[in-house]
Design an enzyme around this catalytic site. Structure first.
Site, PDB file in Angstrom:
ATOM      1  CB  CYS A  60      -0.673   5.510   9.005  1.00 38.52           C
ATOM      2  SG  CYS A  60       0.176   6.964   8.347  1.00 38.52           S
TER       3      CYS A  60
ATOM      4  CB  SER B  22      -0.899  -0.001   1.243  1.00 40.62           C
ATOM      5  OG  SER B  22      -1.614   1.203   1.307  1.00 40.62           O
TER       6      SER B  22
ATOM      7  CB  ILE C 169       6.296  -4.583   9.823  1.00 41.34           C
ATOM      8  CG1 ILE C 169       7.577  -4.398   9.029  1.00 41.34           C
ATOM      9  CG2 ILE C 169       6.366  -5.702  10.784  1.00 41.34           C
ATOM     10  CD1 ILE C 169       8.846  -4.149   9.831  1.00 41.34           C
TER      11      ILE C 169
ATOM     12  CB  THR D 101       7.239   2.793   7.877  1.00 44.08           C
ATOM     13  OG1 THR D 101       6.157   3.571   8.406  1.00 44.08           O
ATOM     14  CG2 THR D 101       7.087   2.653   6.385  1.00 44.08           C
TER      15      THR D 101
HETATM   16  C1  SIN Z   1       1.462   7.798   4.848  1.00 40.20           C
HETATM   17  O1  SIN Z   1       0.561   8.095   4.045  1.00 40.20           O
HETATM   18  O2  SIN Z   1       1.872   8.624   5.665  1.00 40.20           O
HETATM   19  C2  SIN Z   1       2.067   6.441   4.855  1.00 40.20           C
HETATM   20  C3  SIN Z   1       1.072   5.377   5.079  1.00 40.20           C
HETATM   21  C4  SIN Z   1       1.399   4.420   6.164  1.00 40.20           C
HETATM   22  O3  SIN Z   1       2.525   4.382   6.651  1.00 40.20           O
HETATM   23  O4  SIN Z   1       0.514   3.640   6.550  1.00 40.20           O
END
Ligand code: SIN
Length: 323
Positions: A132, A19, A193, A195
């Site tokens: 997130c 994603s 996982i 981040t």
């Molecule tokens: C983001 O849009 O900030 C990253 C999405 C995520 O880490 O789930």
């Protein structure tokens, strides 16, 4: 040989996009035949449009990158009207990749609304983004507190008519506790996982580089962490695990499969090579044929005892006996 299943969901092969790294897939369709991938996972969709975080939002690191996008997207209405029909074209009426919609909510009610709407729209599965790090002041509400993980997943499962995968954060002390909570909530699978929270600093300016200060680290730097977490989760839960984190090759994929993943997402590496997913599918076929094995046979193999080779000593017998 490449087929795999995630609960009731059958995939032509175990390779999906991660994603947020490949749009909806539609944007990357000119680079390779996406019909040959196992699945396309959308960027997170939220109920309302989000502008995302202040720039800079991306910073390259020695073995990956930091992002602080903040779930920028045009909201569910737009996605359903504009983007989902395009993703369905890529899915070729079910003969191609599975369409997985990643949903993000600030409350359980928002997750439920999205699950209801996307189930009704005929997607193949939902991935619930509980993890997130770039919203809610980085509190990671739903993926650091097992009770909330379970509640959110249970609420989504109550309305979803398609399989539900919970995407978990590595930014916890014990990810198996959270995975167990997601399983208890009824999740059909775990994606692991997301981040790792990180930071970059411009010392000359005495300031963080990213507009929001912190961001999520992805890429090869996190692969060992992801492998370890997939390994631990696969040992703990009975539902399938989808591995993600630093994958760049078929060998990386097979490492995740040995750790216990039934499918693997390719993410950050797609920014530099948007053909990678399809090449990995081809390489995977070759690797498995050369090794005379299958995804099914390899899955979770590091958890099984190695049978002694003929003539090898069996130290556990304590007598140095040989077989
Ligand atoms: C983001 O849009 O900030 C990253 C999405 C995520 O880490 O789930």
């Amino acid at each position: 040989m490449l087929q795999t299943t995630l609960g009731s969901l059958r995939l032509q092969n175990p390779i999906l996009s991660a994603s947020g790294t490949f749009g909806s897939g539609w944007e990357g369709r000119q680079f390779s035949d996406l019909g040959r991938t196992g699945g396309l996972v959308s960027k997170t969709v939220t109920v309302l449009p989000r502008h995302g975080n202040p720039p800079p939002r991306i910073q390259e690191t020695p073995a990956g990158m930091l992002n602080s996008i903040g779930l920028e997207n045009k909201g569910a209405d737009w996605f359903l009207a504009d983007t989902l029909p395009k993703m369905k074209q890529l899915a070729a009426g079910g003969a191609g990749p599975r369409i997985v919609i990643n949903i993000g909510g600030e409350s359980i009610d928002e997750f439920v609304q999205l699950a209801e709407r996307f189930s009704a729209a005929g997607v193949d599965a939902l991935e619930v983004n509980l993890s997130c790090p770039n919203v809610q002041e980085g509190r990671l509400l739903f993926s650091t507190e097992p009770r909330l993980t379970e509640q959110a997943v249970r609420a989504v499962k109550r309305v979803a008519t398609v399989p539900v995968f919970a995407k978990l954060s590595p930014n916890v002390t014990d990810v198996t506790v959270i995975a167990k909570a997601a399983e208890q909530g009824g999740a059909d699978g775990i994606t692991a996982i997301n981040t790792l929270i990180g930071m970059a600093i411009d010392w000359r300016k005495r300031r963080p580089i990213l507009g929001r200060g912190i961001g999520g680290l992805s890429g090869p730097a996190i692969k060992p962490v992801a492998l370890r977490m997939v390994h631990d989760i696969a040992r703990t839960v009975r539902i399938p695990v989808i591995g993600v984190g630093g994958v760049r090759s078929a060998d990386d994929v097979l490492e995740f499969v040995c750790a216990g993943a039934r499918a693997v997402q390719v993410g950050t590496a797609m920014f530099t090579d948007p053909t990678l997913m399809v090449r990995i599918v081809d390489d995977l076929r070759e690797r498995l044929a050369a090794a005379g094995t299958t995804i099914d046979e390899l899955c979770g193999s590091v958890h099984r005892p190695v049978p002694p080779a003929p003539g090898a000593c069996q130290p556990d017998q304590g007598r140095g006996a040989c077989v």
